[in-house]
Design a protein around this motif. Structure first.
Motif, PDB file in Angstrom:
ATOM      1  N   LEU A 143     -20.546  -9.228 -11.846  1.00  0.00           N
ATOM      2  CA  LEU A 143     -21.437  -8.311 -11.135  1.00  0.00           C
ATOM      3  C   LEU A 143     -22.867  -8.339 -11.675  1.00  0.00           C
ATOM      4  O   LEU A 143     -23.810  -8.007 -10.953  1.00  0.00           O
ATOM      5  N   LYS A 144     -23.027  -8.744 -12.930  1.00  0.00           N
ATOM      6  CA  LYS A 144     -24.361  -8.774 -13.543  1.00  0.00           C
ATOM      7  C   LYS A 144     -24.982 -10.172 -13.535  1.00  0.00           C
ATOM      8  O   LYS A 144     -26.118 -10.345 -13.974  1.00  0.00           O
ATOM      9  N   SER A 145     -24.245 -11.142 -13.019  1.00  0.00           N
ATOM     10  CA  SER A 145     -24.772 -12.510 -12.984  1.00  0.00           C
ATOM     11  C   SER A 145     -25.981 -12.594 -12.054  1.00  0.00           C
ATOM     12  O   SER A 145     -26.100 -11.840 -11.085  1.00  0.00           O
ATOM     13  N   LYS A 146     -26.876 -13.519 -12.346  1.00  0.00           N
ATOM     14  CA  LYS A 146     -28.097 -13.661 -11.551  1.00  0.00           C
ATOM     15  C   LYS A 146     -27.784 -13.963 -10.092  1.00  0.00           C
ATOM     16  O   LYS A 146     -28.411 -13.418  -9.179  1.00  0.00           O
ATOM     17  N   THR A 151     -27.955 -12.254  -4.615  1.00  0.00           N
ATOM     18  CA  THR A 151     -27.342 -12.399  -3.289  1.00  0.00           C
ATOM     19  C   THR A 151     -26.854 -11.073  -2.733  1.00  0.00           C
ATOM     20  O   THR A 151     -27.136 -10.733  -1.574  1.00  0.00           O
ATOM     21  N   PHE A 152     -26.124 -10.311  -3.533  1.00  0.00           N
ATOM     22  CA  PHE A 152     -25.434  -9.127  -3.029  1.00  0.00           C
ATOM     23  C   PHE A 152     -25.956  -7.804  -3.593  1.00  0.00           C
ATOM     24  O   PHE A 152     -25.618  -6.744  -3.070  1.00  0.00           O
ATOM     25  N   GLY A 153     -26.727  -7.870  -4.646  1.00  0.00           N
ATOM     26  CA  GLY A 153     -27.222  -6.636  -5.248  1.00  0.00           C
ATOM     27  C   GLY A 153     -26.165  -6.003  -6.136  1.00  0.00           C
ATOM     28  O   GLY A 153     -26.093  -6.279  -7.330  1.00  0.00           O
ATOM     29  N   ARG A 187     -27.271  -8.974   3.598  1.00  0.00           N
ATOM     30  CA  ARG A 187     -27.907  -8.714   4.892  1.00  0.00           C
ATOM     31  C   ARG A 187     -28.976  -9.764   5.191  1.00  0.00           C
ATOM     32  O   ARG A 187     -29.590 -10.311   4.275  1.00  0.00           O
ATOM     33  N   PHE A 188     -29.170 -10.012   6.485  1.00  0.00           N
ATOM     34  CA  PHE A 188     -30.138 -11.009   6.923  1.00  0.00           C
ATOM     35  C   PHE A 188     -31.071 -10.415   7.974  1.00  0.00           C
ATOM     36  O   PHE A 188     -30.640  -9.618   8.824  1.00  0.00           O
ATOM     37  N   THR A 189     -32.333 -10.812   7.927  1.00  0.00           N
ATOM     38  CA  THR A 189     -33.281 -10.400   8.952  1.00  0.00           C
ATOM     39  C   THR A 189     -33.031 -11.220  10.215  1.00  0.00           C
ATOM     40  O   THR A 189     -32.371 -12.264  10.182  1.00  0.00           O
ATOM     41  N   ASP A 190     -33.578 -10.763  11.324  1.00  0.00           N
ATOM     42  CA  ASP A 190     -33.447 -11.516  12.574  1.00  0.00           C
ATOM     43  C   ASP A 190     -34.074 -12.901  12.434  1.00  0.00           C
ATOM     44  O   ASP A 190     -33.541 -13.888  12.947  1.00  0.00           O
ATOM     45  N   ASN A 208     -21.285 -18.035  -2.837  1.00  0.00           N
ATOM     46  CA  ASN A 208     -21.618 -17.121  -3.932  1.00  0.00           C
ATOM     47  C   ASN A 208     -20.609 -15.981  -4.071  1.00  0.00           C
ATOM     48  O   ASN A 208     -20.645 -15.231  -5.055  1.00  0.00           O
ATOM     49  N   MET A 209     -19.727 -15.841  -3.092  1.00  0.00           N
ATOM     50  CA  MET A 209     -18.646 -14.854  -3.192  1.00  0.00           C
ATOM     51  C   MET A 209     -17.500 -15.349  -4.065  1.00  0.00           C
ATOM     52  O   MET A 209     -16.672 -14.563  -4.524  1.00  0.00           O
ATOM     53  N   ARG A 210     -17.434 -16.648  -4.285  1.00  0.00           N
ATOM     54  CA  ARG A 210     -16.270 -17.241  -4.908  1.00  0.00           C
ATOM     55  C   ARG A 210     -15.934 -16.716  -6.317  1.00  0.00           C
ATOM     56  O   ARG A 210     -14.751 -16.471  -6.609  1.00  0.00           O
TER      57      ARG A 210
END
Length: 230
Positions: A143-146, A151-153, A187-190, A208-210
């Motif tokens: 959770l603290k990795s860069k 990516t996810f906050g 999240r992504f912008t339009d 990056n979820m892996r």
């Protein structure tokens, strides 16, 4: 990865029109347009599935199979509008050894990729909490990795207001022990969704979820002693 698979602006615009005309008469009259835009989404999902399958094992058969139906189940819903106003879909990781799954939601002003555990059963939740209580350092490291933070906050999901039963509120891992859901969201912008690079961005997000998925999979397929339970 080079690609020319894009999501056209018309795919998001169709959803805006559907939101303003969420009824069967309008939808039936615009069915050809719906099918045209659906094809764009299925093509994008298929390309993402193909690339993601190079680094993960998925049981979702195709991009077409990954995309959810546009029709809402309104039998028990207060909202009786018949159609969803977003493109949604998911990729399921294969076999009981691989936990977690990839979800995408595309909608003007509200597009995101997500993964994790939306409704863990009592057994899974108990197992995860016992692992956090025993040693939360591996999860904290993830959770603290860069990469995770950029990516996810932060980890998201519903949490208890106090300590779960059997745990002290002063436990060093109480922040993790309170979670009832374990979700990660990007999240992504339009502009990002409609850009030629969105397939790459989506793939990178899933990849990056892996570390999170792999850790949770290991916990949920072993007992407290680390022995396999599957």
């Amino acid at each position: 990865m080079k690609n020319n698979i894009i999501i056209p602006k018309s795919s998001l615009d169709f959803l805006t029109q559907l939101k303003e005309n969420n009824n069967k008469v309008w939808f039936d009259a615009n069915k050809p347009k719906y099918l045209e835009e659906l094809n764009h989404i299925e093509t994008f999902a298929g390309a993402l599935l193909q690339e993601l399958s190079k680094t993960d094992v998925l049981e979702t058969a195709s991009g077409k199979k990954s995309v959810y139906r546009i029709y809402r189940d309104i039998r028990f819903a207060k909202d009786k509008t018949p159609f969803k106003t977003f493109w949604g879909g998911s990729f399921t990781r294969a076999t009981s050894q691989r936990r977690g799954g990839y979800y995408f939601h595309l909608e003007k002003g509200n597009s995101f990729f997500a993964g994790g555990f939306w409704g863990p059963n009592a057994g899974d939740l108990k197992r995860v909490r016992s692992e956090f209580a025993h040693d939360s350092k591996p999860m904290q490291k993830i959770l603290k990795s860069k990469i995770f933070v950029s990516t996810f906050g932060t980890l998201q999901g519903e949490q208890l207001k106090t300590a779960p039963k059997g745990y002290d509120v002063t436990h060093e891992a109480i922040d993790l022990l309170r979670y009832k859901q374990f979700l990660i969201i990007k999240r992504f912008t339009d502009d990002e969704v409609l850009s030629p690079d969105f397939l790459n961005l989506a793939l990178e997000t899933c990849q990056n979820m892996r570390p999170f998925f792999d850790y949770m999979s290991e916990v949920l397929t072993t007992d407290v002693n680390g022995a396999s339970i599957i």
